[in-house]
Design an enzyme around this catalytic site. Structure first.
Site, PDB file in Angstrom:
ATOM      1  CG  ASP A  31      27.180 -33.358 -13.596  1.00 56.94           C
ATOM      2  OD1 ASP A  31      26.926 -34.461 -14.128  1.00 56.94           O
ATOM      3  OD2 ASP A  31      27.960 -33.219 -12.637  1.00 56.94           O
TER       4      ASP A  31
ATOM      5  CG  ASP B 118      27.894 -40.769 -13.357  1.00 53.47           C
ATOM      6  OD1 ASP B 118      28.663 -41.704 -13.627  1.00 53.47           O
ATOM      7  OD2 ASP B 118      27.700 -40.375 -12.200  1.00 53.47           O
TER       8      ASP B 118
HETATM    9  N1  GLY Z   1      26.380 -38.205 -11.278  1.00 54.71           N
HETATM   10  C1  GLY Z   1      26.889 -38.408 -10.003  1.00 54.71           C
HETATM   11  C2  GLY Z   1      26.287 -39.533  -9.271  1.00 54.71           C
HETATM   12  O1  GLY Z   1      25.540 -40.339  -9.816  1.00 54.71           O
HETATM   13  O2  GLY Z   1      26.544 -39.627  -8.082  1.00 54.71           O
END
Ligand code: GLY
Length: 399
Positions: A119, A177
């Protein structure tokens, strides 16, 4: 004769209206609404800074008691609040937004060395990336380059992917994601002249295109790879309704991610992928008339399932950008779809009242419904992509 003139005038009007819609020009009512929404956003974030404890970052609202939910720097959403402050600084020129962004960036600066999450793109590029874009201060550039280096340690050439999570029972999990984190890597290659980061981003995007998508261009949430062979081990969901469902925010991340990959590489395969994803979203029979999706396109209980405003905001922002890269007719379609969603998000159905909603801007997002976490609450990233979309709309509508 009169009838013929009326008919010709009507045809002319339709042609003018169509080319107006296709040209991406602004809808005057929406220009007014977006200005009002940005004004509200500035007011909300001025209030918010007084309520968020100094050592934390705002995250959401606790659905049980309505209190403000905060996070520390390691949480994946830590960069969005500083990023939104940068957007608001850019829009208002009020230095207090910049000061607030800098104050909270000091908390997350250490994450540049974090090699335990994918992330980093969200965390560092949405905060330090905006700081760099706006100020061109080399201190931010160095932090971003270190972040890109940390993120790239998670790349495995055998799977052709960056590993998303270290937790759970997965072998080598990659979530859709993760496409969003590639922007940091593309940026790092441009700024450093070292091609390895962009190469990792391309390889990850290509592998994801191959293994994450179904025939209808909806995407799985998680693909678990065998890190020894690179073979797909399992395709599952984590935050969606089912392994086979189309989790709304996942579709939005894919759309935004491939649009960004086309921007950065000009590889037509990414543009085509983004258009296919956009068409899946926009033509879905469960897409509500106001353009704000249910939390999962296959959620049980539709039409009474919760909406996910964060997915709507990410999708709207991506569609505005995608409309700049396609032929006129397609551009008009994407632009108008984004306009519809923005009309909705700028309405009282989704926009908070001043001083309410723990001073977040938007209501009604869903973090992870299967975990009963953050259901029908504000989310810091819904605000970030909404403000980005508002600014994009106002900038691009006038061109
Ligand atoms: N990246 C985590 C979400 O979209 O909840």
């Amino acid at each position: 004769m009169m009838k013929k003139h009326c008919y010709l005038a009507l045809c002319l009007l339709l042609i003018v209206m169509q080319s107006y819609a296709q040209s991406g020009k602004a809808d005057k009512a929406l220009l007014i609404k977006t200005a009002a929404a940005l004004q509200l956003a500035a007011k909300q974030y001025k209030l918010m800074r007084q309520h968020v404890p100094d050592s934390t970052l705002p995250r959401s609202t606790n659905a049980k008691d309505g209190s403000l939910m905060v996070a520390n720097s390691t949480w994946w959403t830590s960069g969005f609040y500083p990023g939104t402050n940068w957007f608001l600084y850019e829009y208002t020129k009020d230095p207090a937004f910049k000061e607030e962004a800098l104050k909270r960036m000091a908390l997350i600066k250490k994450e540049q060395y974090n090699t335990h999450t994918h992330d980093l793109g969200f965390m560092m590029y949405c905060s330090f990336g905006n700081a760099w874009r706006i100020t061109k201060d080399t201190a931010w550039k160095n932090i971003l380059l270190t972040s890109a280096k940390s993120l790239s340690t998670r790349f495995n050439p055998t799977t052709g992917c960056i590993r998303s999570w270290d937790h759970g029972v997965w072998k080598f999990p990659v979530i859709i994601d993760n496409m969003m984190n590639l922007e940091l890597l593309n940026w790092a290659s441009r700024e450093s002249g070292d091609p390895q980061y962009a190469q990792i981003a391309r390889t990850h995007a290509n592998t994801t295109m191959k293994h994450h998508f179904r025939e209808d261009y909806s995407s799985f949430h998680v693909v678990d790879y065998d890190p020894g062979t690179g073979a797909v081990y399992e395709r599952k969901t984590h935050q969606g309704a089912a392994d086979s469902s189309a989790w709304a925010r996942g579709q939005a991340w894919g759309l935004y991610g491939y649009t960004m990959m086309y921007r950065d590489t000009k590889d037509i395969a990414y543009l085509e992928q983004a258009c296919h994803i956009a068409d899946f979203i926009l033509n879905h029979p469960h897409m509500p008339a106001d353009g704000v999706p249910y939390w999962d396109f296959d959620a049980p209980g539709i039409p009474n399932a919760p909406r996910d405003v964060s997915a709507a905001a990410v999708t709207a922002s991506a569609l505005l950008e995608l409309s700049r890269y396609t032929d006129k007719a397609t551009a008009g379609r994407y632009w108008r779809a984004a306009e519809k969603t923005l009309h909705s998000l700028c309405s009282s159905a989704y926009l908070a009242k001043e001083g309410e909603n723990n001073n977040f801007i938007l209501l009604h997002s869903v973090g992870s419904l299967p975990h009963t976490s953050e259901v029908d609450v504000p989310l810091t990233y819904a605000d970030y992509y909404f403000v980005e979309a508002l600014l994009r709309y106002r900038q691009w509508a006038s061109r």
